[in-house]
Scaffold this motif. Structure first.
Motif, PDB file in Angstrom:
ATOM      1  N   ASP A 160      -3.813   4.136  -1.764  1.00 51.72           N
ATOM      2  CA  ASP A 160      -4.117   3.222  -2.766  1.00 51.72           C
ATOM      3  C   ASP A 160      -3.066   1.814  -2.766  1.00 51.72           C
ATOM      4  N   ILE A 161      -3.618   0.906  -3.542  1.00 48.78           N
ATOM      5  CA  ILE A 161      -2.804  -0.411  -3.542  1.00 48.78           C
ATOM      6  C   ILE A 161      -1.711  -0.160  -4.585  1.00 48.78           C
ATOM      7  N   VAL A 218      -8.902  -6.249  -4.627  1.00 44.53           N
ATOM      8  CA  VAL A 218      -7.559  -5.942  -4.001  1.00 44.53           C
ATOM      9  C   VAL A 218      -6.668  -6.151  -5.195  1.00 44.53           C
ATOM     10  N   VAL A 265       0.765  -1.199   0.021  1.00 51.40           N
ATOM     11  CA  VAL A 265       0.112  -0.004   0.028  1.00 51.40           C
ATOM     12  C   VAL A 265       0.913   1.300   0.065  1.00 51.40           C
ATOM     13  N   GLY A 303      -6.105   3.461   2.795  1.00 53.83           N
ATOM     14  CA  GLY A 303      -5.019   3.473   3.056  1.00 53.83           C
ATOM     15  C   GLY A 303      -4.601   3.585   4.799  1.00 53.83           C
ATOM     16  N   SER A 336      -8.257   1.552  -4.351  1.00 53.69           N
ATOM     17  CA  SER A 336      -8.183   2.276  -3.197  1.00 53.69           C
ATOM     18  C   SER A 336      -7.977   1.302  -2.115  1.00 53.69           C
ATOM     19  N   ALA A 337      -7.000   1.402  -1.139  1.00 56.85           N
ATOM     20  CA  ALA A 337      -6.458   0.528  -0.223  1.00 56.85           C
ATOM     21  C   ALA A 337      -7.588   0.282   0.942  1.00 56.85           C
ATOM     22  N   LEU A 351      -8.980  -2.721   2.857  1.00 62.59           N
ATOM     23  CA  LEU A 351      -8.485  -4.228   2.940  1.00 62.59           C
ATOM     24  C   LEU A 351      -9.171  -4.541   4.364  1.00 62.59           C
TER      25      LEU A 351
END
Ligand code: ZN
Length: 407
Positions: free
Chosen positions: A28-29, A365, A24, A400, A370-371, A373
């Motif tokens: 964002d990823i 994922v 990350v 994030g 967008s992170a 998770l």
């Protein structure tokens, strides 16, 4: 940068990887590696996810986060001061986020200020889409009148416009009013339901085709999607034919199977909301219990026929008036009704993002998303009920930002 290593990854699009590393960067990823973990950038903070399963942040496409009951006094906002109610809603938002839900679409009752407060970081909560309230004609499912037809003289919350509109011109204007008030999507309803007043049952139509056409046309002109509460009968058929974007409940689709290919063709999502009927059956009004009992068999059959026909099915609990913090119950319900655990998880992640029109940013994922998770200490493919009430959730990241860390 943050690198989360050694996780079993369920990517939200059907992918399953036994030893993944997810990096990350900011919100964002940055990278997803499913083959080797040798690509961690120097200086990255490492979180060892050994023994954990990673999923995209979960998505509920139909809840009522501001709803705390089905009584008239509740609907009119008379049971507690507005300030206390708003703080109660804030606590529900936090609870919902902490159980792994990073995005929720509210199906009515939540005003746009909650979305703005979450976006501003004033209160923790899932990213929100709101509809404000359900646009229907007088006496419809969105008309919060007393049994004698009395309307509350003043709106309980000036940020929620009165949602009753009769005739296509008024219906069109009401869509504009909702959008002006900050609605991200438009909600309407063509039939009664389990909880609607006696005399307005699940298959009773209460809206003119011209009114629905005006609502859908105006919403689409503003690039807003239309959620339509429709259980069965002519109102369900009309909703699909006119071109709403999602059918909420659809309990009696099994009685009109020729609608199913039309849903596929018109890209209409199906949000069965099994969860809410569990509560209507157990705790509802006498007529609400009877209706929910009657529809159960149809509901399960409808889901199975919709799966067979290739209709896009997504999760929504609709359970806010009864319970908060167990949005994942709907994933269990879908599995209980015959869906595979992987499909049910896609219904709550990748496909749900598509339903909300957010699949370019969330629901999977993968690099660039967008992170959002979560890490759970179970394998939900073995037992999806471990997701309920956030029981297995050990880590939640939204955009994030780490919002839960119990690793
Ligand atoms: Zn609802």
């Amino acid at each position: 940068m943050i690198a989360i290593t050694n996780v079993r990854l369920i990517d939200g699009k059907g992918g399953l990887f036994e030893d993944a590393t997810v990096i990350v960067d900011g919100a964002d990823i940055y990278d997803v590696s499913t083959t080797d973990a040798g690509q961690i950038p120097a200086g990255a903070q490492i979180i060892d996810g050994n023994g954990m399963t990673m999923l995209p942040g979960l998505i509920d496409c139909h809840d009522h986060l501001a709803s705390m009951g089905y009584g008239l006094a509740d609907k009119w906002g008379l049971t507690e001061p507005l300030s206390q109610r708003h703080l109660r809603i804030a606590s529900v938002l936090k609870q919902t986020l902490e159980t792994g839900y990073t995005t929720v679409r509210d199906g009515g009752g939540l005003d746009a200020g909650f979305r703005m407060a979450v976006d501003e970081g004033l209160v923790p909560g899932p990213n929100l889409q709101v509809v404000l309230d359900i646009i229907t004609p007088t006496g419809g499912i969105g008309d919060h009148a007393s049994p004698s037809g009395y309307h509350h003289p003043a709106p309980p919350n000036p940020s929620l416009p009165n949602s009753v509109a009769d005739g296509p011109t008024a219906a069109r204007a009401k869509v504009r009013e909702m959008i002006l008030g900050g609605a991200d999507a438009i909600k309407t309803g063509t039939t009664g339901g389990a909880s609607s007043r006696p005399g307005l049952g699940p298959k009773d139509l209460h809206m003119g085709r011209d009114e629905l056409e005006a609502i859908v046309d105006e919403a689409h002109a503003h690039r807003k999607r239309v959620m339509c509460h429709a259980l069965g009968g002519p109102g369900l058929r009309m909703a699909v034919e006119v071109g709403v974007d999602s059918i909420e409940h659809g309990t009696h689709l099994d009685e009109d199977p020729d609608i199913l290919p039309l849903m596929v063709e018109n890209d209409v999502f199906y949000i069965p909301t099994f969860s809410v009927y569990i509560y209507h059956r157990a705790q509802g009004t006498p007529h609400g219990r009877a209706r929910s009992e009657e529809l159960l068999e149809h509901h399960v059959k409808s889901l199975q026929m919709a799966m067979e026909a290739g209709v896009k099915i997504v999760t929504g609990t609709d359970a806010g008036g009864w319970v908060h913090g167990n949005n994942a119950q709907e994933i269990s319900c879908l599995v209980g009704a015959g869906m595979s655990p992987m499909e049910a998880i896609i219904s709550a992640t990748g496909r749900a993002a598509k339903c909300l029109g957010l699949d370019d940013r969330i629901g999977a994922v993968e690099t660039g998303k967008s992170a959002n998770l979560i890490l759970v200490d179970s394998n939900p493919l073995d037992d999806v009920t471990t997701l309920e009430e956030g029981r297995s959730v050990r880590f939640v990241m939204k955009g994030g930002e780490t919002v839960v860390d119990m690793l």
